[in-house]
Design an enzyme around this catalytic site. Structure first.
Site, PDB file in Angstrom:
ATOM      1  N   ASP A   1      -1.384  38.341   4.383  1.00 31.28           N
ATOM      2  CA  ASP A   1      -1.667  37.528   5.577  1.00 31.28           C
ATOM      3  C   ASP A   1      -1.458  38.432   6.803  1.00 31.28           C
ATOM      4  OD1 ASP A   1      -2.243  35.180   7.003  1.00 31.28           O
ATOM      5  OD2 ASP A   1      -0.153  34.550   7.077  1.00 31.28           O
TER       6      ASP A   1
ATOM      7  N   GLY B   1       7.966  34.394   6.488  1.00 27.94           N
ATOM      8  CA  GLY B   1       8.327  34.130   5.095  1.00 27.94           C
ATOM      9  C   GLY B   1       7.779  32.866   4.457  1.00 27.94           C
TER      10      GLY B   1
ATOM     11  N   ASP C   1       7.242  43.662   5.303  1.00 27.10           N
ATOM     12  CA  ASP C   1       6.778  43.451   6.684  1.00 27.10           C
ATOM     13  C   ASP C   1       7.414  44.505   7.595  1.00 27.10           C
ATOM     14  OD1 ASP C   1       5.385  40.722   8.085  1.00 27.10           O
ATOM     15  OD2 ASP C   1       6.355  42.129   9.450  1.00 27.10           O
TER      16      ASP C   1
ATOM     17  N   LYS D   1      -6.188  37.975   4.292  1.00 24.12           N
ATOM     18  CA  LYS D   1      -6.742  37.547   5.583  1.00 24.12           C
ATOM     19  C   LYS D   1      -7.532  38.672   6.257  1.00 24.12           C
ATOM     20  CE  LYS D   1      -3.973  36.669   9.279  1.00 24.12           C
ATOM     21  NZ  LYS D   1      -3.020  35.701   9.837  1.00 24.12           N
TER      22      LYS D   1
ATOM     23  N   TRP E   1       4.766  32.183   3.192  1.00 30.07           N
ATOM     24  CA  TRP E   1       4.008  32.437   1.952  1.00 30.07           C
ATOM     25  C   TRP E   1       4.973  32.845   0.833  1.00 30.07           C
ATOM     26  CZ3 TRP E   1      -1.451  35.126   2.223  1.00 30.07           C
ATOM     27  CH2 TRP E   1      -2.297  34.358   3.036  1.00 30.07           C
TER      28      TRP E   1
ATOM     29  N   ASP F   1       6.305  49.658   6.571  1.00 30.11           N
ATOM     30  CA  ASP F   1       4.905  49.690   7.008  1.00 30.11           C
ATOM     31  C   ASP F   1       4.048  49.945   5.767  1.00 30.11           C
ATOM     32  OD1 ASP F   1       2.402  50.403   7.990  1.00 30.11           O
ATOM     33  OD2 ASP F   1       3.234  51.510   9.692  1.00 30.11           O
TER      34      ASP F   1
HETATM   35  C1  LIG Z   1       0.606  36.117  10.410  1.00 30.30           C
HETATM   36  S1  LIG Z   1       2.046  37.020  10.063  1.00 30.30           S
HETATM   37  C2  LIG Z   1       2.367  36.595   8.385  1.00 30.30           C
HETATM   38  C3  LIG Z   1       2.866  35.199   8.185  1.00 30.30           C
HETATM   39  C4  LIG Z   1       3.392  34.946   6.794  1.00 30.30           C
HETATM   40  N1  LIG Z   1       2.332  34.971   5.805  1.00 30.30           N
HETATM   41  C5  LIG Z   1       4.082  33.600   6.677  1.00 30.30           C
HETATM   42  O1  LIG Z   1       3.468  32.695   6.094  1.00 30.30           O
HETATM   43  O2  LIG Z   1       5.224  33.447   7.145  1.00 30.30           O
HETATM   44  C6  LIG Z   1       1.441  38.662   9.953  1.00 30.30           C
HETATM   45  C7  LIG Z   1       2.490  39.713   9.683  1.00 30.30           C
HETATM   46  O3  LIG Z   1       1.824  40.961   9.357  1.00 30.30           O
HETATM   47  C8  LIG Z   1       2.763  41.977   9.649  1.00 30.30           C
HETATM   48  N2  LIG Z   1       2.141  43.320   9.655  1.00 30.30           N
HETATM   49  C9  LIG Z   1       1.165  43.774  10.486  1.00 30.30           C
HETATM   50  N3  LIG Z   1       0.915  45.075  10.240  1.00 30.30           N
HETATM   51  C10 LIG Z   1       1.744  45.455   9.217  1.00 30.30           C
HETATM   52  C11 LIG Z   1       1.967  46.687   8.541  1.00 30.30           C
HETATM   53  N4  LIG Z   1       1.289  47.805   8.859  1.00 30.30           N
HETATM   54  N5  LIG Z   1       2.891  46.733   7.546  1.00 30.30           N
HETATM   55  C12 LIG Z   1       3.599  45.604   7.241  1.00 30.30           C
HETATM   56  N6  LIG Z   1       3.435  44.405   7.855  1.00 30.30           N
HETATM   57  C13 LIG Z   1       2.523  44.327   8.837  1.00 30.30           C
HETATM   58  C14 LIG Z   1       3.294  41.560  11.019  1.00 30.30           C
HETATM   59  O4  LIG Z   1       4.529  42.191  11.309  1.00 30.30           O
HETATM   60  C15 LIG Z   1       3.399  40.025  10.871  1.00 30.30           C
HETATM   61  O5  LIG Z   1       4.719  39.618  10.608  1.00 30.30           O
END
Ligand SMILES: C[S@@+](CC[C@H](N)C(=O)[O-])C[C@H]1O[C@@H](n2cnc3c(N)ncnc32)[C@H](O)[C@@H]1O
Length: 194
Positions: free
Chosen positions: A110, A49, A69, A150, A51, A90
């Site tokens: 991200d 969370g 997420d 990203k 961002w 998702d």
């Molecule tokens: C690097 S973290 C994000 C960090 C966030 N931006 C922060 O600043 O706190 C990446 C996130 O992408 C999510 N993610 C990956 N594939 C996903 C999908 N298909 N649908 C939703 N979220 C997804 C993961 O669960 C993970 O929590």
């Protein structure tokens, strides 16, 4: 390098953010003013969370952030910050109602796959997520809206940047200082959806 990691990790703790990733958005924000007051923002892959919280503070009390997420995110915004809606889901799910909502000003992503250790596999999965984020952005953004996403670099990366160029009048590849130099992650910024 370790020093840099420690610096951002400690800074995130001190600034009360759950992840150091916040500075990868903050740096871009300071340079490109992606987020503006009163914006409506979609944050794809928002957990834990940082961002979402940062965006809520920048856009202020009349703005709105919707975070999605796979994991349940429970972040609270800063005082005076925007309304935050957190959805567990998702982004490939075609039933996700918020992805039918139009008129977002900014789409952030991200998102990262669960890394396997195999660079090529991780790259391919990351581009898959980034392409889906781009597809969503082109559907839900208003004209002139912005996209910050990203991606792990690799052979499909130039193709992704080219695809982004088709939809935005300005596209930049950004490598924030807070992103580890050994990491293949970069951020594609699409400004002004045409
Ligand atoms: C690097 S973290 C994000 C960090 C966030 N931006 C922060 O600043 O706190 C990446 C996130 O992408 C999510 N993610 C990956 N594939 C996903 C999908 N298909 N649908 C939703 N979220 C997804 C993961 O669960 C993970 O929590």
């Amino acid at each position: 390098m370790k020093k840099v990691q420690d610096h951002y990790f400690k800074k995130a703790k001190k600034d009360n953010y759950p992840a150091r990733s916040v500075y990868k958005l903050e740096e871009a924000q300071k340079k490109f003013q992606i987020l503006r007051r009163n914006d409506k923002v979609l944050d794809l892959g928002c957990h834990p969370g940082s961002w979402t919280k940062y965006a809520a503070g920048i856009i202020g009390g009349k703005g709105r952030v919707v975070g999605i997420d796979l994991q349940q995110c429970r972040i609270k915004g800063p005082p005076g910050g925007a309304e935050i809606e957190l959805i567990r889901g998702d982004i490939f799910d075609p039933q996700l109602a918020v992805l039918q909502e139009a008129e977002f000003d900014v789409v952030l992503s991200d998102m990262a796959p669960k890394t396997s250790g195999n660079k090529f596999t991780d790259h391919v999965k990351s581009v898959e997520l980034a392409r889906r984020a781009l597809e969503i952005a082109t559907k839900v953004l208003r004209k002139n809206g912005h996209f910050y996403c990203k991606v792990f670099q690799g052979e499909d990366f130039p193709g992704f940047v080219e695809d982004t160029r088709q939809f935005f009048s300005k596209v930049k590849v950004v490598k924030p200082k807070s992103s580890r130099s050994e990491s293949r992650e970069v951020f594609v910024l699409g400004m002004n959806l045409v």
